[in-house]
Design a protein around this motif. Structure first.
Motif, PDB file in Angstrom:
ATOM      1  N   ASP A 185       0.856  -1.182   0.000  1.00  9.13           N
ATOM      2  CA  ASP A 185       0.000   0.000   0.000  1.00  9.13           C
ATOM      3  C   ASP A 185       0.898   1.240   0.000  1.00  9.13           C
ATOM      4  O   ASP A 185       2.060   1.163  -0.398  1.00  9.13           O
ATOM      5  CB  ASP A 185      -0.981  -0.028   1.175  1.00  9.13           C
ATOM      6  N   ASP A 186       0.368   2.384   0.433  1.00 10.09           N
ATOM      7  CA  ASP A 186       1.131   3.633   0.364  1.00 10.09           C
ATOM      8  C   ASP A 186       2.442   3.596   1.143  1.00 10.09           C
ATOM      9  O   ASP A 186       3.349   4.385   0.874  1.00 10.09           O
ATOM     10  CB  ASP A 186       0.284   4.800   0.891  1.00 10.09           C
ATOM     11  N   ASP A 187       2.570   2.701   2.119  1.00 11.91           N
ATOM     12  CA  ASP A 187       3.763   2.622   2.959  1.00 11.91           C
ATOM     13  C   ASP A 187       4.772   1.600   2.450  1.00 11.91           C
ATOM     14  O   ASP A 187       5.578   1.076   3.219  1.00 11.91           O
ATOM     15  CB  ASP A 187       3.361   2.280   4.405  1.00 11.91           C
ATOM     16  N   PHE A 188       4.770   1.332   1.154  1.00 11.82           N
ATOM     17  CA  PHE A 188       5.594   0.269   0.580  1.00 11.82           C
ATOM     18  C   PHE A 188       7.087   0.421   0.877  1.00 11.82           C
ATOM     19  O   PHE A 188       7.814  -0.559   0.933  1.00 11.82           O
ATOM     20  CB  PHE A 188       5.374   0.173  -0.929  1.00 11.82           C
ATOM     21  N   ASP A 189       7.561   1.654   1.068  1.00 14.31           N
ATOM     22  CA  ASP A 189       8.980   1.871   1.382  1.00 14.31           C
ATOM     23  C   ASP A 189       9.173   2.595   2.713  1.00 14.31           C
ATOM     24  O   ASP A 189      10.249   3.149   2.982  1.00 14.31           O
ATOM     25  CB  ASP A 189       9.660   2.669   0.259  1.00 14.31           C
ATOM     26  N   ASN A 190       8.157   2.578   3.551  1.00 15.73           N
ATOM     27  CA  ASN A 190       8.208   3.278   4.834  1.00 15.73           C
ATOM     28  C   ASN A 190       8.833   2.372   5.896  1.00 15.73           C
ATOM     29  O   ASN A 190       8.201   1.435   6.383  1.00 15.73           O
ATOM     30  CB  ASN A 190       6.796   3.699   5.261  1.00 15.73           C
ATOM     31  N   VAL A 191      10.091   2.631   6.236  1.00 17.56           N
ATOM     32  CA  VAL A 191      10.797   1.793   7.211  1.00 17.56           C
ATOM     33  C   VAL A 191      10.760   2.394   8.616  1.00 17.56           C
ATOM     34  O   VAL A 191      11.381   1.865   9.532  1.00 17.56           O
ATOM     35  CB  VAL A 191      12.263   1.574   6.789  1.00 17.56           C
ATOM     36  N   ARG A 192      10.036   3.486   8.784  1.00 17.69           N
ATOM     37  CA  ARG A 192       9.932   4.100  10.112  1.00 17.69           C
ATOM     38  C   ARG A 192       8.985   3.286  10.988  1.00 17.69           C
ATOM     39  O   ARG A 192       7.993   2.742  10.525  1.00 17.69           O
ATOM     40  CB  ARG A 192       9.437   5.536  10.002  1.00 17.69           C
ATOM     41  N   GLY A 193       9.301   3.238  12.266  1.00 12.83           N
ATOM     42  CA  GLY A 193       8.464   2.483  13.192  1.00 12.83           C
ATOM     43  C   GLY A 193       8.486   1.011  12.835  1.00 12.83           C
ATOM     44  O   GLY A 193       9.521   0.442  12.519  1.00 12.83           O
ATOM     45  N   ASP A 194       7.333   0.362  12.884  1.00 13.79           N
ATOM     46  CA  ASP A 194       7.274  -1.075  12.598  1.00 13.79           C
ATOM     47  C   ASP A 194       6.487  -1.361  11.328  1.00 13.79           C
ATOM     48  O   ASP A 194       5.982  -2.463  11.133  1.00 13.79           O
ATOM     49  CB  ASP A 194       6.656  -1.828  13.788  1.00 13.79           C
ATOM     50  N   ARG A 195       6.407  -0.377  10.419  1.00 16.55           N
ATOM     51  CA  ARG A 195       5.603  -0.572   9.206  1.00 16.55           C
ATOM     52  C   ARG A 195       6.181  -1.675   8.328  1.00 16.55           C
ATOM     53  O   ARG A 195       5.483  -2.528   7.834  1.00 16.55           O
ATOM     54  CB  ARG A 195       5.503   0.739   8.419  1.00 16.55           C
ATOM     55  N   THR A 196       7.493  -1.649   8.081  1.00 15.20           N
ATOM     56  CA  THR A 196       8.125  -2.739   7.342  1.00 15.20           C
ATOM     57  C   THR A 196       9.626  -2.741   7.596  1.00 15.20           C
ATOM     58  O   THR A 196      10.232  -1.688   7.777  1.00 15.20           O
ATOM     59  CB  THR A 196       7.879  -2.640   5.830  1.00 15.20           C
ATOM     60  N   THR A 197      10.210  -3.914   7.632  1.00 16.61           N
ATOM     61  CA  THR A 197      11.661  -4.063   7.638  1.00 16.61           C
ATOM     62  C   THR A 197      12.127  -4.642   6.302  1.00 16.61           C
ATOM     63  O   THR A 197      13.293  -4.981   6.148  1.00 16.61           O
ATOM     64  CB  THR A 197      12.116  -4.985   8.790  1.00 16.61           C
ATOM     65  N   ASN A 198      11.207  -4.764   5.355  1.00 16.43           N
ATOM     66  CA  ASN A 198      11.495  -5.327   4.042  1.00 16.43           C
ATOM     67  C   ASN A 198      10.966  -4.373   2.977  1.00 16.43           C
ATOM     68  O   ASN A 198       9.977  -4.663   2.299  1.00 16.43           O
ATOM     69  CB  ASN A 198      10.837  -6.711   3.915  1.00 16.43           C
ATOM     70  N   PRO A 199      11.622  -3.204   2.801  1.00 18.66           N
ATOM     71  CA  PRO A 199      11.107  -2.225   1.832  1.00 18.66           C
ATOM     72  C   PRO A 199      11.118  -2.777   0.420  1.00 18.66           C
ATOM     73  O   PRO A 199      12.042  -3.493   0.018  1.00 18.66           O
ATOM     74  CB  PRO A 199      12.071  -1.040   1.981  1.00 18.66           C
ATOM     75  N   LEU A 200      10.097  -2.437  -0.336  1.00 18.88           N
ATOM     76  CA  LEU A 200      10.020  -2.874  -1.719  1.00 18.88           C
ATOM     77  C   LEU A 200      11.144  -2.246  -2.547  1.00 18.88           C
ATOM     78  O   LEU A 200      11.698  -2.872  -3.446  1.00 18.88           O
ATOM     79  CB  LEU A 200       8.652  -2.513  -2.300  1.00 18.88           C
ATOM     80  N   GLY A 201      11.488  -1.000  -2.244  1.00 18.35           N
ATOM     81  CA  GLY A 201      12.630  -0.360  -2.890  1.00 18.35           C
ATOM     82  C   GLY A 201      12.364   0.098  -4.307  1.00 18.35           C
ATOM     83  O   GLY A 201      13.196  -0.091  -5.195  1.00 18.35           O
ATOM     84  N   VAL A 202      11.212   0.753  -4.533  1.00 15.91           N
ATOM     85  CA  VAL A 202      10.888   1.259  -5.870  1.00 15.91           C
ATOM     86  C   VAL A 202      10.636   2.764  -5.876  1.00 15.91           C
ATOM     87  O   VAL A 202      10.114   3.308  -6.850  1.00 15.91           O
ATOM     88  CB  VAL A 202       9.661   0.527  -6.465  1.00 15.91           C
ATOM     89  N   SER A 203      11.024   3.438  -4.803  1.00 11.16           N
ATOM     90  CA  SER A 203      10.714   4.863  -4.686  1.00 11.16           C
ATOM     91  C   SER A 203      11.910   5.766  -4.973  1.00 11.16           C
ATOM     92  O   SER A 203      11.775   6.992  -4.949  1.00 11.16           O
ATOM     93  CB  SER A 203      10.194   5.175  -3.277  1.00 11.16           C
ATOM     94  N   TRP A 204      13.090   5.191  -5.264  1.00 10.24           N
ATOM     95  CA  TRP A 204      14.262   6.046  -5.427  1.00 10.24           C
ATOM     96  C   TRP A 204      15.169   5.483  -6.502  1.00 10.24           C
ATOM     97  O   TRP A 204      15.906   4.520  -6.290  1.00 10.24           O
ATOM     98  CB  TRP A 204      15.020   6.160  -4.113  1.00 10.24           C
ATOM     99  N   TRP A 205      15.097   6.067  -7.689  1.00 10.17           N
ATOM    100  CA  TRP A 205      15.972   5.694  -8.805  1.00 10.17           C
ATOM    101  C   TRP A 205      16.688   6.936  -9.287  1.00 10.17           C
ATOM    102  O   TRP A 205      16.051   7.958  -9.563  1.00 10.17           O
ATOM    103  CB  TRP A 205      15.170   5.072  -9.948  1.00 10.17           C
ATOM    104  N   THR A 206      18.001   6.873  -9.398  1.00  5.15           N
ATOM    105  CA  THR A 206      18.793   8.010  -9.857  1.00  5.15           C
ATOM    106  C   THR A 206      20.140   7.511 -10.339  1.00  5.15           C
ATOM    107  O   THR A 206      20.678   6.530  -9.808  1.00  5.15           O
ATOM    108  CB  THR A 206      18.993   9.047  -8.729  1.00  5.15           C
TER     109      THR A 206
END
Length: 223
Positions: A185-206
Motif C-alpha cells: 500500500d502507500d507505505d511500501f517503502d516506509n521503514v519508520r516504526g514497525d511498518r516494514t523491515t522489508n522495503p520494496l525499494g521502488v521509490s528512489w531511482w537516480t
C-alpha cells in the motif's frame, strides 16, 4: 561512511578493482538495507566479483590491502523477474503512490539497461564485520538471499491475478517466505516504526550516487 547499499548497471563482471567496464551507470542507493527490488534484480546468476568502490581500507598496510567484494548479476534475467513481480503488485495494490512508483521503476530501468548489474554492500557489511573473510562471508550470504528471492518470484503463478493474491498472502502471513514483510500500500517503502523491515525499494531511482564509479576510460585517465 554513509552506510548504504549501491546498485549500478554496467558492461562487465569485474575481476579486480581495475577491471573497469566500458559503460557504467548508477541506478539507486539505499540507507541501512538492501531493498527487495535490488535482490530481485540481482537474482540473475548472482556471483561474487570485485568491488569497484574501493580496493581496500584507508588504514590497511600498503602491501596488504583488504580484498573487497561485491555482487554481479545478469541484467536481463533479473529485470525480467522484477517485471513479473511488479505485475503481481499492480494486480493487488490499490495505492496510487505505489502504482506511480512502479511506472517510474519500469521507465528508469529501461533507460539504463546494460549487460550486468553490480550491487555494492561494503558499507553495510563493515558495520558488523572487520576481517576480509568476514566481509566476504557477508557478501556470499547476500548472494544466497538474492538466489532465494529469484526462486520465489519464479514460483509465482503466471496469471497476474493469481500471482498478486499469492504475493499478498505470503507478504502478510508466511514468515518463511522471502516476500514476508513487503507492504503493498502507500507505505511500501516506509521503514519508520514497525511498518516494514522489508522495503520494496521502488521509490528512489537516480544515476547520481554517492559513489560515482569510473568507467574504463575515466579510470585510465585518472590512474
Amino acid at each position: 561512511m554513509a552506510n548504504r547499499s549501491y546498485l549500478y548497471s554496467l558492461g562487465n563482471r569485474p575481476r579486480s578493482y581495475a577491471d573497469r567496464p566500458e559503460t557504467i551507470s548508477g541506478l539507486s542507493e539505499w540507507a541501512y538495507a538492501v531493498p527487495f527490488s535490488y535482490r530481485v534484480l540481482m537474482s540473475g546468476d548472482p556471483a561474487l566479483c570485485a568491488s569497484l568502490v574501493s580496493d581496500g581500507f584507508e588504514d590497511d598496510p600498503p602491501d596488504r590491502p583488504t580484498r573487497l567484494h561485491a555482487i554481479s548479476g545478469e541484467f536481463d534475467a533479473g529485470h525480467a523477474r522484477l517485471r513479473k513481480l511488479l505485475a503481481a503488485v499492480r494486480a493487488v495494490t490499490g495505492s496510487t503512490a505505489l502504482s506511480v512508483a512502479l511506472d517510474e521503476t519500469e521507465r528508469f530501468l529501461a533507460e539504463h539497461r546494460d549487460r550486468f548489474l553490480l550491487l555494492e554492500t561494503i558499507e553495510l557489511d563493515s558495520m558488523t564485520e572487520e576481517s576480509g573473510d568476514g566481509l566476504r562471508a557477508s557478501v556470499e550470504r547476500e548472494i544466497d538471499l538474492c538466489g532465494r528471492v529469484g526462486a520465489a518470484v519464479d514460483a509465482l503463478p503466471d496469471d497476474v491475478t493469481e500471482a498478486g493474491a499469492a504475493l499478498a498472502k505470503a507478504a502478510a502471513s508466511e514468515p518463511e517466505s522471502p516476500f514476508h514483510g513487503l507492504v503493498l500500500d502507500d507505505d511500501f517503502d516506509n521503514v519508520r516504526g514497525d511498518r516494514t523491515t522489508n522495503p520494496l525499494g521502488v521509490s528512489w531511482w537516480t544515476d547520481v550516487l554517492y559513489f560515482e564509479l569510473w568507467n574504463k576510460a575515466e579510470f585510465e585517465a585518472n590512474s
